[in-house]
Structures are given as C-alpha cells and as structure tokens.
Design an enzyme around this catalytic site. Structure first.
Site, PDB file in Angstrom:
ATOM      1  N   GLU A  88       8.380  -0.677  -0.985  1.00  0.00           N
ATOM      2  CA  GLU A  88       8.829   0.512  -1.705  1.00  0.00           C
ATOM      3  C   GLU A  88       7.801   1.627  -1.646  1.00  0.00           C
ATOM      4  O   GLU A  88       6.614   1.398  -1.409  1.00  0.00           O
ATOM      5  CB  GLU A  88       9.080   0.226  -3.180  1.00  0.00           C
ATOM      6  CG  GLU A  88       8.966  -1.194  -3.568  1.00  0.00           C
ATOM      7  CD  GLU A  88       9.245  -1.462  -5.031  1.00  0.00           C
ATOM      8  OE1 GLU A  88       9.661  -2.573  -5.293  1.00  0.00           O
ATOM      9  OE2 GLU A  88       9.014  -0.605  -5.904  1.00  0.00           O
ATOM     10  N   CYS A 101       3.398   7.435  -3.705  1.00  0.00           N
ATOM     11  CA  CYS A 101       2.748   6.141  -3.900  1.00  0.00           C
ATOM     12  C   CYS A 101       3.251   5.224  -2.785  1.00  0.00           C
ATOM     13  O   CYS A 101       4.442   4.939  -2.691  1.00  0.00           O
ATOM     14  CB  CYS A 101       3.144   5.629  -5.281  1.00  0.00           C
ATOM     15  SG  CYS A 101       2.505   4.006  -5.652  1.00  0.00           S
ATOM     16  N   CYS A 108       1.965  -9.401  -2.396  1.00  0.00           N
ATOM     17  CA  CYS A 108       0.538  -9.270  -2.704  1.00  0.00           C
ATOM     18  C   CYS A 108       0.008 -10.618  -3.165  1.00  0.00           C
ATOM     19  O   CYS A 108       0.700 -11.343  -3.875  1.00  0.00           O
ATOM     20  CB  CYS A 108       0.341  -8.229  -3.812  1.00  0.00           C
ATOM     21  SG  CYS A 108      -1.389  -7.907  -4.220  1.00  0.00           S
ATOM     22  N   CYS A 112      -2.248 -10.580 -10.137  1.00  0.00           N
ATOM     23  CA  CYS A 112      -2.490 -10.023 -11.475  1.00  0.00           C
ATOM     24  C   CYS A 112      -1.299 -10.398 -12.368  1.00  0.00           C
ATOM     25  O   CYS A 112      -0.144 -10.241 -11.967  1.00  0.00           O
ATOM     26  CB  CYS A 112      -2.642  -8.507 -11.405  1.00  0.00           C
ATOM     27  SG  CYS A 112      -4.043  -7.995 -10.392  1.00  0.00           S
ATOM     28  N   CYS A 115       1.629  -7.884 -13.124  1.00  0.00           N
ATOM     29  CA  CYS A 115       2.148  -7.064 -12.024  1.00  0.00           C
ATOM     30  C   CYS A 115       3.308  -7.737 -11.308  1.00  0.00           C
ATOM     31  O   CYS A 115       3.242  -8.905 -10.940  1.00  0.00           O
ATOM     32  CB  CYS A 115       1.032  -6.755 -11.035  1.00  0.00           C
ATOM     33  SG  CYS A 115       1.584  -5.775  -9.632  1.00  0.00           S
ATOM     34  N   CYS A 329       5.420  -1.184 -10.387  1.00  0.00           N
ATOM     35  CA  CYS A 329       4.931  -1.607  -9.084  1.00  0.00           C
ATOM     36  C   CYS A 329       5.643  -2.867  -8.566  1.00  0.00           C
ATOM     37  O   CYS A 329       5.491  -3.947  -9.112  1.00  0.00           O
ATOM     38  CB  CYS A 329       3.438  -1.870  -9.282  1.00  0.00           C
ATOM     39  SG  CYS A 329       2.542  -2.255  -7.832  1.00  0.00           S
TER      40      CYS A 329
HETATM   41  N1  SAH Z   1      -3.703  -3.586  -5.540  1.00  0.00           N
HETATM   42  C1  SAH Z   1      -4.156  -2.277  -5.857  1.00  0.00           C
HETATM   43  C2  SAH Z   1      -3.109  -1.196  -5.724  1.00  0.00           C
HETATM   44  C3  SAH Z   1      -1.699  -1.501  -6.146  1.00  0.00           C
HETATM   45  S1  SAH Z   1      -1.327  -1.573  -7.865  1.00  0.00           S
HETATM   46  C4  SAH Z   1      -4.779  -2.262  -7.225  1.00  0.00           C
HETATM   47  O1  SAH Z   1      -4.771  -3.285  -7.895  1.00  0.00           O
HETATM   48  O2  SAH Z   1      -5.337  -1.243  -7.622  1.00  0.00           O
HETATM   49  C5  SAH Z   1      -1.551   0.066  -8.446  1.00  0.00           C
HETATM   50  C6  SAH Z   1      -1.830   0.137  -9.930  1.00  0.00           C
HETATM   51  O3  SAH Z   1      -0.656  -0.141 -10.696  1.00  0.00           O
HETATM   52  C7  SAH Z   1      -2.877  -0.866 -10.358  1.00  0.00           C
HETATM   53  O4  SAH Z   1      -3.782  -0.280 -11.251  1.00  0.00           O
HETATM   54  C8  SAH Z   1      -2.021  -1.908 -11.030  1.00  0.00           C
HETATM   55  O5  SAH Z   1      -2.776  -2.698 -11.887  1.00  0.00           O
HETATM   56  C9  SAH Z   1      -0.965  -1.049 -11.726  1.00  0.00           C
HETATM   57  N2  SAH Z   1       0.229  -1.744 -12.193  1.00  0.00           N
HETATM   58  C10 SAH Z   1       0.762  -2.891 -11.722  1.00  0.00           C
HETATM   59  N3  SAH Z   1       1.855  -3.227 -12.438  1.00  0.00           N
HETATM   60  C11 SAH Z   1       2.027  -2.270 -13.369  1.00  0.00           C
HETATM   61  C12 SAH Z   1       2.978  -2.058 -14.411  1.00  0.00           C
HETATM   62  N4  SAH Z   1       3.985  -2.889 -14.600  1.00  0.00           N
HETATM   63  N5  SAH Z   1       2.851  -0.958 -15.186  1.00  0.00           N
HETATM   64  C13 SAH Z   1       1.832  -0.085 -14.975  1.00  0.00           C
HETATM   65  N6  SAH Z   1       0.916  -0.220 -14.012  1.00  0.00           N
HETATM   66  C14 SAH Z   1       1.001  -1.308 -13.211  1.00  0.00           C
END
Ligand code: SAH
Length: 340
Positions: A88, A101, A108, A112, A115, A329
């Site tokens: 996406e 974005c 991935c 986390c 996420c 994300c």
């Molecule tokens: N892997 C990289 C980039 C992708 S995630 C990283 O971790 O930075 C981009 C950002 O979105 C990261 O800060 C991640 O923690 C955040 N993110 C992931 N899921 C989210 C959610 N449900 N709501 C808000 N931010 C989120």
C-alpha cells in the site's frame, strides 16, 4: 531489469557499456520522469537501434492499482505487483504539499506488537522500481505532484537497505522526479548497524526513529527489535549520527493507552532526549480490529505534550489522517489478504 530501477549513474554506465554517449541517460530520464511516457517507442529523440536495444535489455512493466480509498485529504492505494504480492501507499494533502507514504517490503519481520503490517510476515523486499512506481502511479491517478516522500508504509526500510538507497537516488535526481533530499524521510524501528551505515553516507535525507517507549522495559514489550538493539545502543547511534550530519532527528512516539502514556513516561522521555537536536512526533494510535491496543485520549496526549514542552523538548502531535480509510500501517493489505 525494470528501467524504473536504474539510477542515472546506472543508466550512464549502461550506455557507455553499449558504446553510446552517456548523456542518453538524461534523455531517457526525461522521457520517463518529466514526460512520463509508457513505452520506449515514444522516446522520439533516441535512434531506432538504441530503442531496440533498450527494449531488449529492459522492461517498463508497471505495478497495478488494485484499489483506491479516498477520504478527506487522504488517498489510500493498494497495489498489486507482478508476482501478485500486495503493498500500500498513502497520499496525504498537507498545507505544505503532498506527501506520499511508501511501502518498502511485502510484509514485515520486525514484529512490533501494535502494528498491522507485521501481522503478515515478510514475503520479500521491494525492488527500487516497485517503490518508484508507487509514486508515479499516485501522481498519475490524482494528477498531482508529490513533494514529500516518507518511507513509513509496510516494511522496515533498513531491512532492505540497498534497494531503499537506490530508490532515494532515483527519486532525488534533478533529471528525474526531483524530490529534494530534505523532503524525503526514512523511518526505522532501530536497526543499529544500518543507522551507522546511513550516518556514513552523509545524505541530506531526514531520519526518523520509531521510539515508542522511554525505557527498555516498555520497549521490549511492544518492539521485538529492542531485544536485539536495546534503547541505549539506538540512542548512541543517533547521537553519532547527529555529530556527523548536523541534521535533526525525529523520534516517533505512538501514544498507546496505559502502556507508554503516563506522566512518568513523559518525564523519562524528556530526560532521554535532553540536549539532543531532536523532535518528538506524538502519534495518535490508529486502532485496528485485530490488535488489542487502544489509543490514548486526546486530553492525555495534550498533557503528555505539555510535559515535554515544559522540559524544552521540540514536540508536535501528528495530525490524524485516514482512520476512515483503514490507513493504519498495513491495514488495507491485511484486510484484503483475509478477504474482507
Ligand atoms: N518500519 C519502519 C517504518 C514503517 S512504520 C519503522 O518502524 O519506523 C511507520 C510508523 O508507523 C512507525 O513509527 C510505526 O511504529 C507506526 N505505526 C505502525 N502502526 C501504527 C498504528 N496502528 N497507528 C499509528 N502508527 C503506527
């Protein structure tokens, strides 16, 4: 080899290798990125024998727009790649410009806990051309120019380092899409050796660190990567980056209800970042149906913000985009893969 994955330098070397003048690379870039043609035959200032050679050596295959969801100031794209993988991209209209974005991997592996992207494990890295084509497709579809690119879609950019740097070189070239380095942001969950490698490159690109916790105890619970590269190592790598690059670093901090949003957390965060050229971006959590974390209430986010401000930390609260279009994300892809 897809032509959209060639840096200008790669193309120049290619032309020299086949006994042609290297300025042809600039001409090809002009057709691809300024005039936006979709076939080699349209490159009318390049002679037929060279066109034939290009056709033999390169593909211009596009990625497919599978689905678009439009919200207020936000447009979410689901793409299908040639192997049927899905990724996406999200376009956000800001007052300072249009920011895209971009995804860097299919799935991935960072895992986390909050996420959505990581619920579906990594299938493969994206090639540079698959990232470039996300930009071209969104520009074409919305008839706009993208001014800012953030590598915050599906995937961990520093787990696909070489392709990501290639992608940056391609979109940053003045002869191509020409997105300024200072308008490009790479975001990482904290892969320390790659932060160090990135430091050495001295690029003008912005670095963002997904911090999300002020100590190892909390960070270990929500970010698996912290067990490999604990907070202290991440902070040391960032300090070294700041020494070498003289650029500010952004720390992203998702506000998760009752997990990392207490007053003590705010104070601990302020202490951790004291004296650094750092910005904190507080992110209202985008809730998803599969994951139990809840978002911190608005008042509490503002209270957390105030504590950081009082302690002289540069801090902003991220504007909420796209909760109405499943823009958490990785959400669009995972809903699609699960047939919803
Ligand atoms: N892997 C990289 C980039 C992708 S995630 C990283 O971790 O930075 C981009 C950002 O979105 C990261 O800060 C991640 O923690 C955040 N993110 C992931 N899921 C989210 C959610 N449900 N709501 C808000 N931010 C989120």
């Amino acid at each position: 080899m897809n032509i959209y994955g060639m840096t200008l330098k790669d193309l120049e070397n290619y032309f020299l290798d086949i006994g042609e003048k290297k300025f042809k690379a600039i001409q090809v870039y002009d057709w691809l990125y300024k005039k936006r043609v979709s076939s080699f035959d349209e490159m009318s200032n390049i002679k037929k024998s060279v066109i034939d050679r290009l056709k033999k050596d390169f593909s211009m295959e596009d990625i497919k727009v599978l689905k678009v969801q439009n919200g207020k100031d936000v447009h979410k794209y689901l793409f299908e790649l040639s192997d049927l993988s899905k990724v996406e991209a999200v376009l956000m209209n800001h007052d300072y410009g249009n920011s895209l974005c971009v995804s860097t991997q299919v799935g991935c592996n960072m895992g986390c806990a909050f996420c959505e992207s990581g619920r579906l494990k990594k299938v493969r890295n994206l090639e540079a051309y698959e990232m470039v084509l996300q930009i071209l497709n969104v520009e074409e579809d919305l008839k706009i120019r993208i001014s800012h690119v953030v590598l915050m879609g599906i995937g961990e950019p520093f787990d696909n380092y070489d392709n990501v740097m290639k992608f940056i070189d391609i979109i940053n070239s003045d002869f191509g899409i020409a997105i300024g380095a200072r308008h490009i942001t790479v975001s990482t969950c904290g892969i320390v050796p790659k932060i160090r490698e990135f430091t050495k490159e001295k690029r003008q690109v912005n670095l963002a660190i997904s911090l999300h916790a002020p100590n190892d105890e909390i960070r270990n619970k929500i970010m698996k990567i912290n067990k490999v590269y604990p907070l202290k190592e991440v902070m040391n790598a960032v300090r070294d980056y700041l020494k070498v690059n003289n650029r500010k670093v952004t720390f992203e901090y998702i506000m998760l209800k009752d997990i990392n949003d207490s007053d003590e957390c705010a104070l601990e965060l302020a202490f951790l970042l004291k004296g650094m050229m750092a910005y904190v971006n507080l992110i209202p959590y985008n809730e998803t149906s599969h994951i139990e974390f809840k978002k911190t209430d608005r008042d509490k986010i503002m209270h957390f913000y105030d504590i950081l401000k009082k302690n002289k930390i540069n801090v902003t609260v991220r504007r909420e985009f796209g909760s109405e279009v499943s823009a958490a994300c990785g959400q669009l892809r995972s809903n699609f893969e699960e047939g919803k």
